[in-house]
Design a protein around this motif. Sequence first.
Motif, PDB file in Angstrom:
ATOM      1  N   ASN A  18     -10.192   5.472  -2.520  1.00 47.61           N
ATOM      2  CA  ASN A  18      -9.107   5.671  -1.562  1.00 47.61           C
ATOM      3  C   ASN A  18      -8.215   6.862  -1.892  1.00 47.61           C
ATOM      4  O   ASN A  18      -6.999   6.822  -1.692  1.00 47.61           O
ATOM      5  N   THR A  19      -8.816   7.923  -2.392  1.00 45.53           N
ATOM      6  CA  THR A  19      -8.105   9.173  -2.615  1.00 45.53           C
ATOM      7  C   THR A  19      -8.829  10.292  -1.878  1.00 45.53           C
ATOM      8  O   THR A  19     -10.039  10.236  -1.661  1.00 45.53           O
ATOM      9  N   ILE A  20      -8.083  11.320  -1.475  1.00 45.00           N
ATOM     10  CA  ILE A  20      -8.670  12.487  -0.832  1.00 45.00           C
ATOM     11  C   ILE A  20      -7.982  13.749  -1.337  1.00 45.00           C
ATOM     12  O   ILE A  20      -6.860  13.710  -1.838  1.00 45.00           O
ATOM     13  N   SER A  72      -4.251  -1.351  -2.244  1.00 45.60           N
ATOM     14  CA  SER A  72      -5.205  -1.850  -1.266  1.00 45.60           C
ATOM     15  C   SER A  72      -6.426  -2.440  -1.961  1.00 45.60           C
ATOM     16  O   SER A  72      -7.049  -1.791  -2.798  1.00 45.60           O
ATOM     17  N   ALA A  73      -6.773  -3.660  -1.575  1.00 46.29           N
ATOM     18  CA  ALA A  73      -7.981  -4.290  -2.089  1.00 46.29           C
ATOM     19  C   ALA A  73      -9.215  -3.895  -1.288  1.00 46.29           C
ATOM     20  O   ALA A  73     -10.334  -4.250  -1.668  1.00 46.29           O
ATOM     21  N   PHE A  74      -9.021  -3.174  -0.194  1.00 45.15           N
ATOM     22  CA  PHE A  74     -10.096  -2.775   0.693  1.00 45.15           C
ATOM     23  C   PHE A  74     -10.272  -1.272   0.682  1.00 45.15           C
ATOM     24  O   PHE A  74      -9.338  -0.518   0.407  1.00 45.15           O
ATOM     25  N   ASN A  75     -11.476  -0.844   1.007  1.00 41.87           N
ATOM     26  CA  ASN A  75     -11.711   0.572   1.219  1.00 41.87           C
ATOM     27  C   ASN A  75     -11.099   0.988   2.550  1.00 41.87           C
ATOM     28  O   ASN A  75     -11.281   0.320   3.565  1.00 41.87           O
ATOM     29  N   PHE A  76     -10.349   2.089   2.539  1.00 40.50           N
ATOM     30  CA  PHE A  76      -9.800   2.609   3.776  1.00 40.50           C
ATOM     31  C   PHE A  76     -10.915   3.070   4.705  1.00 40.50           C
ATOM     32  O   PHE A  76     -12.018   3.403   4.269  1.00 40.50           O
ATOM     33  N   VAL A  88      -6.170   4.623   7.491  1.00 40.16           N
ATOM     34  CA  VAL A  88      -6.189   3.460   8.376  1.00 40.16           C
ATOM     35  C   VAL A  88      -6.975   2.333   7.733  1.00 40.16           C
ATOM     36  O   VAL A  88      -7.971   2.550   7.051  1.00 40.16           O
ATOM     37  N   LEU A  89      -6.495   1.113   7.965  1.00 41.37           N
ATOM     38  CA  LEU A  89      -7.155  -0.087   7.490  1.00 41.37           C
ATOM     39  C   LEU A  89      -6.958  -1.154   8.550  1.00 41.37           C
ATOM     40  O   LEU A  89      -5.827  -1.602   8.788  1.00 41.37           O
ATOM     41  N   CYS A  90      -8.046  -1.555   9.201  1.00 42.34           N
ATOM     42  CA  CYS A  90      -7.961  -2.471  10.340  1.00 42.34           C
ATOM     43  C   CYS A  90      -6.952  -1.924  11.344  1.00 42.34           C
ATOM     44  O   CYS A  90      -7.096  -0.808  11.808  1.00 42.34           O
ATOM     45  N   SER A  91      -5.932  -2.690  11.686  1.00 43.11           N
ATOM     46  CA  SER A  91      -4.968  -2.268  12.689  1.00 43.11           C
ATOM     47  C   SER A  91      -3.786  -1.503  12.119  1.00 43.11           C
ATOM     48  O   SER A  91      -2.898  -1.098  12.877  1.00 43.11           O
ATOM     49  N   MET A  92      -3.753  -1.275  10.809  1.00 43.00           N
ATOM     50  CA  MET A  92      -2.593  -0.647  10.180  1.00 43.00           C
ATOM     51  C   MET A  92      -2.858   0.807   9.826  1.00 43.00           C
ATOM     52  O   MET A  92      -3.990   1.202   9.545  1.00 43.00           O
ATOM     53  N   VAL A 106       0.844  -1.183   0.000  1.00 37.13           N
ATOM     54  CA  VAL A 106       0.000   0.000   0.000  1.00 37.13           C
ATOM     55  C   VAL A 106       0.882   1.235   0.000  1.00 37.13           C
ATOM     56  O   VAL A 106       1.809   1.348   0.809  1.00 37.13           O
ATOM     57  N   GLN A 107       0.582   2.158  -0.894  1.00 35.57           N
ATOM     58  CA  GLN A 107       1.328   3.404  -0.975  1.00 35.57           C
ATOM     59  C   GLN A 107       0.386   4.590  -1.055  1.00 35.57           C
ATOM     60  O   GLN A 107      -0.653   4.531  -1.716  1.00 35.57           O
ATOM     61  N   LEU A 108       0.757   5.668  -0.378  1.00 37.54           N
ATOM     62  CA  LEU A 108       0.063   6.944  -0.465  1.00 37.54           C
ATOM     63  C   LEU A 108       1.040   7.977  -0.998  1.00 37.54           C
ATOM     64  O   LEU A 108       2.196   8.012  -0.576  1.00 37.54           O
ATOM     65  N   VAL A 109       0.578   8.814  -1.909  1.00 36.74           N
ATOM     66  CA  VAL A 109       1.431   9.830  -2.504  1.00 36.74           C
ATOM     67  C   VAL A 109       0.706  11.162  -2.505  1.00 36.74           C
ATOM     68  O   VAL A 109      -0.362  11.291  -3.109  1.00 36.74           O
TER      69      VAL A 109
END
Length: 115
Positions: free
Chosen positions: A76-78, A27-31, A98-102, A2-5
């Motif tokens: 998953n963009t803002i 990410s395969a999941f919605n944040f 955030v995604l679950c505990s990460m 997972v990467q955020l830029v």
Amino acid sequence: QVQLVESGGGLVRAGGSLRLYCASSGSAFNFGAMCWYRQAPGKQRELVAAISEDGNTDYANSVKGRFTISRGNVKNTINLQMNSLKPEDTAVYYCNAVLCSMSFWGQGTQVTVSS
């Protein structure tokens, strides 16, 4: 992976505007909640704006009425629209998710507001 830029930072004069972007991949999941933080030299990291999974938003008192956080059209963009910028807004702005505990962070984008 997972990467955020973050992008959109730059140099503006007081009273100007900038629009920041946070893109993500991997990410395969919605944040869950996604947030914008900032950190100025010599100061602690500050939560600036947050948006929940269902779209509710909250802001630091110092930016209320001037900044607007929103979700992008891509999953998953803002974004962060910053108006009426002040020299006190000068900082590195970071995207967080955030995604679950990460928790995931981008590399930051520099915003500098001159007098």
